[in-house]
Design a protein around this motif. Structure first.
Motif, PDB file in Angstrom:
ATOM      1  N   ASP A  59       0.871  -1.178   0.000  1.00 54.51           N
ATOM      2  CA  ASP A  59       0.000   0.000   0.000  1.00 54.51           C
ATOM      3  C   ASP A  59       0.905   1.223   0.000  1.00 54.51           C
ATOM      4  O   ASP A  59       1.528   1.536   1.016  1.00 54.51           O
ATOM      5  N   PRO A  60       1.003   1.948  -1.125  1.00 53.47           N
ATOM      6  CA  PRO A  60       1.909   3.093  -1.189  1.00 53.47           C
ATOM      7  C   PRO A  60       1.375   4.351  -0.503  1.00 53.47           C
ATOM      8  O   PRO A  60       2.100   5.331  -0.375  1.00 53.47           O
ATOM      9  N   PHE A  61       0.111   4.315  -0.069  1.00 59.81           N
ATOM     10  CA  PHE A  61      -0.491   5.451   0.634  1.00 59.81           C
ATOM     11  C   PHE A  61      -1.060   4.931   1.957  1.00 59.81           C
ATOM     12  O   PHE A  61      -2.271   4.759   2.117  1.00 59.81           O
ATOM     13  N   GLY A  62      -0.170   4.685   2.925  1.00 60.87           N
ATOM     14  CA  GLY A  62      -0.528   3.939   4.129  1.00 60.87           C
ATOM     15  C   GLY A  62      -1.672   4.519   4.933  1.00 60.87           C
ATOM     16  O   GLY A  62      -2.510   3.781   5.452  1.00 60.87           O
ATOM     17  N   GLY A  63      -1.739   5.854   5.074  1.00 65.94           N
ATOM     18  CA  GLY A  63      -2.859   6.506   5.740  1.00 65.94           C
ATOM     19  C   GLY A  63      -3.123   6.014   7.149  1.00 65.94           C
ATOM     20  O   GLY A  63      -2.282   6.111   8.037  1.00 65.94           O
ATOM     21  N   SER A  64      -4.297   5.457   7.353  1.00 68.37           N
ATOM     22  CA  SER A  64      -4.705   4.969   8.678  1.00 68.37           C
ATOM     23  C   SER A  64      -4.195   3.570   8.956  1.00 68.37           C
ATOM     24  O   SER A  64      -4.406   3.041  10.051  1.00 68.37           O
ATOM     25  N   GLY A  65      -3.547   2.935   7.967  1.00 70.08           N
ATOM     26  CA  GLY A  65      -3.027   1.585   8.161  1.00 70.08           C
ATOM     27  C   GLY A  65      -4.053   0.492   7.912  1.00 70.08           C
ATOM     28  O   GLY A  65      -3.812  -0.664   8.268  1.00 70.08           O
ATOM     29  N   ASN A  84       3.574  11.005   5.760  1.00 69.28           N
ATOM     30  CA  ASN A  84       3.232  11.796   6.945  1.00 69.28           C
ATOM     31  C   ASN A  84       3.816  11.122   8.183  1.00 69.28           C
ATOM     32  O   ASN A  84       3.445   9.984   8.503  1.00 69.28           O
ATOM     33  N   PRO A  85       4.737  11.760   8.918  1.00 65.49           N
ATOM     34  CA  PRO A  85       5.416  11.072  10.032  1.00 65.49           C
ATOM     35  C   PRO A  85       4.477  10.700  11.176  1.00 65.49           C
ATOM     36  O   PRO A  85       4.691   9.679  11.830  1.00 65.49           O
ATOM     37  N   TYR A  86       3.452  11.503  11.433  1.00 64.61           N
ATOM     38  CA  TYR A  86       2.482  11.142  12.468  1.00 64.61           C
ATOM     39  C   TYR A  86       1.722   9.877  12.064  1.00 64.61           C
ATOM     40  O   TYR A  86       1.577   8.944  12.864  1.00 64.61           O
ATOM     41  N   LEU A  87       1.263   9.821  10.811  1.00 61.03           N
ATOM     42  CA  LEU A  87       0.535   8.639  10.352  1.00 61.03           C
ATOM     43  C   LEU A  87       1.451   7.418  10.300  1.00 61.03           C
ATOM     44  O   LEU A  87       1.021   6.299  10.605  1.00 61.03           O
ATOM     45  N   ALA A  88       2.710   7.618   9.923  1.00 68.19           N
ATOM     46  CA  ALA A  88       3.651   6.496   9.893  1.00 68.19           C
ATOM     47  C   ALA A  88       3.823   5.903  11.285  1.00 68.19           C
ATOM     48  O   ALA A  88       3.825   4.676  11.463  1.00 68.19           O
ATOM     49  N   ASP A  89       3.952   6.755  12.302  1.00 65.87           N
ATOM     50  CA  ASP A  89       4.051   6.253  13.679  1.00 65.87           C
ATOM     51  C   ASP A  89       2.770   5.559  14.108  1.00 65.87           C
ATOM     52  O   ASP A  89       2.800   4.529  14.793  1.00 65.87           O
ATOM     53  N   LEU A  90       1.625   6.113  13.713  1.00 64.28           N
ATOM     54  CA  LEU A  90       0.348   5.499  14.059  1.00 64.28           C
ATOM     55  C   LEU A  90       0.218   4.119  13.434  1.00 64.28           C
ATOM     56  O   LEU A  90      -0.213   3.156  14.086  1.00 64.28           O
ATOM     57  N   ILE A  91       0.595   3.992  12.169  1.00 62.71           N
ATOM     58  CA  ILE A  91       0.546   2.688  11.499  1.00 62.71           C
ATOM     59  C   ILE A  91       1.441   1.689  12.206  1.00 62.71           C
ATOM     60  O   ILE A  91       1.040   0.555  12.498  1.00 62.71           O
ATOM     61  N   GLU A 230       4.777  -9.956  10.963  1.00 63.25           N
ATOM     62  CA  GLU A 230       5.833  -9.182  10.317  1.00 63.25           C
ATOM     63  C   GLU A 230       5.231  -8.092   9.431  1.00 63.25           C
ATOM     64  O   GLU A 230       4.097  -8.201   8.966  1.00 63.25           O
ATOM     65  N   TYR A 231       5.996  -7.064   9.166  1.00 61.79           N
ATOM     66  CA  TYR A 231       5.556  -5.982   8.289  1.00 61.79           C
ATOM     67  C   TYR A 231       6.773  -5.189   7.849  1.00 61.79           C
ATOM     68  O   TYR A 231       7.841  -5.256   8.458  1.00 61.79           O
ATOM     69  N   THR A 232       6.590  -4.426   6.776  1.00 62.36           N
ATOM     70  CA  THR A 232       7.598  -3.469   6.336  1.00 62.36           C
ATOM     71  C   THR A 232       6.930  -2.108   6.225  1.00 62.36           C
ATOM     72  O   THR A 232       5.925  -1.964   5.513  1.00 62.36           O
ATOM     73  N   LEU A 233       7.451  -1.128   6.947  1.00 60.53           N
ATOM     74  CA  LEU A 233       6.942   0.240   6.877  1.00 60.53           C
ATOM     75  C   LEU A 233       8.050   1.124   6.324  1.00 60.53           C
ATOM     76  O   LEU A 233       9.134   1.219   6.904  1.00 60.53           O
ATOM     77  N   MET A 234       7.774   1.769   5.211  1.00 59.17           N
ATOM     78  CA  MET A 234       8.732   2.672   4.580  1.00 59.17           C
ATOM     79  C   MET A 234       8.209   4.091   4.744  1.00 59.17           C
ATOM     80  O   MET A 234       7.059   4.391   4.408  1.00 59.17           O
ATOM     81  N   ARG A 235       9.060   4.967   5.270  1.00 60.16           N
ATOM     82  CA  ARG A 235       8.663   6.354   5.536  1.00 60.16           C
ATOM     83  C   ARG A 235       9.211   7.261   4.439  1.00 60.16           C
ATOM     84  O   ARG A 235      10.398   7.233   4.147  1.00 60.16           O
ATOM     85  N   GLU A 240       9.103   7.888  -4.686  1.00 57.78           N
ATOM     86  CA  GLU A 240      10.505   7.467  -4.678  1.00 57.78           C
ATOM     87  C   GLU A 240      10.692   6.126  -3.984  1.00 57.78           C
ATOM     88  O   GLU A 240      11.611   5.373  -4.318  1.00 57.78           O
ATOM     89  N   ALA A 241       9.828   5.813  -3.018  1.00 56.90           N
ATOM     90  CA  ALA A 241      10.044   4.648  -2.154  1.00 56.90           C
ATOM     91  C   ALA A 241       9.603   3.329  -2.775  1.00 56.90           C
ATOM     92  O   ALA A 241      10.151   2.276  -2.440  1.00 56.90           O
ATOM     93  N   ILE A 242       8.640   3.344  -3.682  1.00 54.78           N
ATOM     94  CA  ILE A 242       8.121   2.086  -4.233  1.00 54.78           C
ATOM     95  C   ILE A 242       9.248   1.271  -4.867  1.00 54.78           C
ATOM     96  O   ILE A 242       9.279   0.040  -4.745  1.00 54.78           O
ATOM     97  N   SER A 243      10.166   1.934  -5.515  1.00 56.41           N
ATOM     98  CA  SER A 243      11.255   1.223  -6.209  1.00 56.41           C
ATOM     99  C   SER A 243      12.140   0.453  -5.240  1.00 56.41           C
ATOM    100  O   SER A 243      12.875  -0.451  -5.651  1.00 56.41           O
ATOM    101  N   ARG A 244      12.097   0.772  -3.941  1.00 60.98           N
ATOM    102  CA  ARG A 244      12.925   0.074  -2.955  1.00 60.98           C
ATOM    103  C   ARG A 244      12.177  -1.065  -2.258  1.00 60.98           C
ATOM    104  O   ARG A 244      12.753  -1.758  -1.419  1.00 60.98           O
ATOM    105  N   ALA A 245      10.909  -1.255  -2.598  1.00 61.69           N
ATOM    106  CA  ALA A 245      10.097  -2.272  -1.925  1.00 61.69           C
ATOM    107  C   ALA A 245      10.379  -3.662  -2.484  1.00 61.69           C
ATOM    108  O   ALA A 245      10.768  -3.824  -3.648  1.00 61.69           O
ATOM    109  N   SER A 246      10.181  -4.670  -1.646  1.00 56.67           N
ATOM    110  CA  SER A 246      10.305  -6.060  -2.089  1.00 56.67           C
ATOM    111  C   SER A 246       9.166  -6.397  -3.052  1.00 56.67           C
ATOM    112  O   SER A 246       8.139  -5.718  -3.086  1.00 56.67           O
ATOM    113  N   ALA A 247       9.366  -7.463  -3.822  1.00 53.97           N
ATOM    114  CA  ALA A 247       8.340  -7.886  -4.775  1.00 53.97           C
ATOM    115  C   ALA A 247       7.053  -8.248  -4.042  1.00 53.97           C
ATOM    116  O   ALA A 247       7.079  -8.923  -3.011  1.00 53.97           O
TER     117      ALA A 247
END
Length: 421
Positions: A59-65, A84-91, A230-235, A240-247
């Motif tokens: 999900d490239p637009f994490g939002g509320s998680g 959004n750093p606040y939303l990233a911490d919330l997720i 498990e999870y991966t959260l990219m901030r 720019e970040a999608i290209s660094r994500a796993s398949a």
């Protein structure tokens, strides 16, 4: 459908998957109210109906998680990107694994620190409208309430466990608007009626924070055994970040709509009061790192992609009507929005495995009676991004903004694309 997912959602029936109406009462979703999210049942449907087995979802637009949290309950590994750093911490607070004893110990430390804090904090770094006496006799928080919020923020920052800091900051953030003199509506903050008569106290902050934390602790313990932990959260900026994500096997998301709604403004209270923003420069950098869906901040918009006849027609009408629009930047913003979405879809195509799918909830827009059929345009752009269109579904009608007459005439749609090759 996973038993754990059914337990989390209580096996509810939802009238439409395009809105989270009712989902705000689900465990973890009560931590902060979101009206922009979609129903977690959409994630379940996408994973169930995907042409290939799904073990990892992005999900490239994490939002509320919503996507990431639903994936954990469905036994799928989530990959989430949030700028959004606040939303990233919330997720991350929702997705993380906790030791209840350690959490309770840190809660005790926070409470003791706040109760023993007699120091008057320097709040000059906050925008002047935040703290009494405010600007033109208007303010978000009375001076005593603002001091108590800062006491909690500093006590939380002193915790040694990063995940605990995220959790308690997220929970503190979830009550800020409730105890303020404003509510979030339309395109920004609005003062409550008779807000001058609201007498919030530091003790109100204490009680609301304790209630919020106790409910969260119950949910964390109750739903600690999810099928996938498990999870991966990219901030950062997903462009720019999608290209660094796993398949991944599927992408499930809802991007910002091109409705000139600055989603950074929605969380302006939390971003400032929790210390994520500390200057006008940091605010501007964050706003410029979001999708080109609004004109509230000066930025350079990319030219529109060339593979959609519908977009060519809409763009021509917008540019010819520039003088009739409430902002001269709207035509360029709409062009830039689809340029950004073309880039996002192209990056997702590279991230997805063979026959992987993209499920996206998108909304149309309207400016000066010029209708922007977002779903149709993205469907026309899909082949140039390496996707074939499986189908599109109209979810519901949305009400246009007051500037556009407030009529319920904008369609929200589900797009389902499949990777070609």
């Amino acid at each position: 459908m996973s038993v754990a997912f059914e337990q989390w959602t209580n096996g509810r029936e939802v009238p439409t998957l395009g809105t989270n109406a009712g989902a705000e009462r689900l465990p973890f979703q009560t931590w902060r109210h979101f009206k922009e999210a979609f129903a977690p049942e959409l994630v379940s449907r996408a994973i169930r109906e995907c042409a290939i087995p799904v073990s990892r979802c992005i999900d490239p637009f994490g939002g509320s998680g919503t996507t990431a949290l639903a994936c954990q309950f469905l036994g799928v590994e989530p990959v989430t990107i949030e700028v959004n750093p606040y939303l990233a911490d919330l997720i991350e607070a929702k997705l993380g694994s906790y030791d209840a004893t350690a959490l309770t110990r840190d809660l005790g430390q926070i409470i003791r620190t706040v109760r023993g804090d007699a120091e008057a904090h320097d709040l000059s770094w906050l925008p002047p409208s935040f703290v009494e006496p405010g600007v033109k006799e208007r303010w978000l928080f009375s001076a005593p309430v603002a001091q108590r919020i800062e006491s909690y923020r500093l006590a939380i920052e002193n915790l040694t466990c990063p995940l605990h800091r995220m959790l308690f900051k997220a929970l503190l953030g979830g009550l800020l608007v409730e105890i303020s003199n404003v509510y979030i509506s339309g395109k920004g903050r609005r003062y409550r009626g008779n807000w001058q008569l609201r007498k919030q106290t530091p003790e109100d902050v204490d009680q609301r924070f304790l209630d919020q934390v106790q409910q969260a602790l119950y949910e964390i313990v109750r739903y600690s055994q999810r099928p996938h932990r498990e999870y991966t959260l990219m901030r950062g900026d997903c462009r720019e970040a999608i290209s660094r994500a796993s398949a991944c096997d599927v992408a499930i998301f809802s991007p910002p709509y091109p409705n000139s709604f600055d989603y950074t403004d929605v969380y302006n209270v939390e971003l400032w009061a929790l210390g994520y923003l500390s200057s006008a420069d940091s605010n501007r950098v964050l706003r410029q790192s979001t999708l080109a869906s609004h004109v509230q901040v000066r930025r350079a918009f990319e030219p529109r992609p060339s593979s959609s006849p519908t977009l060519d027609c809409v763009s021509k009408m917008l540019h010819e009507s520039r003088d009739k629009l409430w902002s001269h930047h709207i035509p360029d913003m709409v062009d830039g929005y689809f340029a950004d979405m073309h880039g996002v879809m192209s990056a997702l195509q590279k991230c997805l495995v063979a026959n992987g799918e993209m499920w996206a909830v998108v909304g149309d827009s309207l400016y000066a009676n010029i209708y922007i059929p977002v779903a149709d345009i993205l469907a026309e752009l899909a082949p140039s991004c390496g996707f074939e269109v499986v189908r599109t579904e109209a979810f519901r009608s949305m009400r246009a903004s007051p500037q556009q007459g407030g009529r319920a005439e904008l369609t929200e749609s589900l797009l389902i694309f499949r990777k070609v090759g």
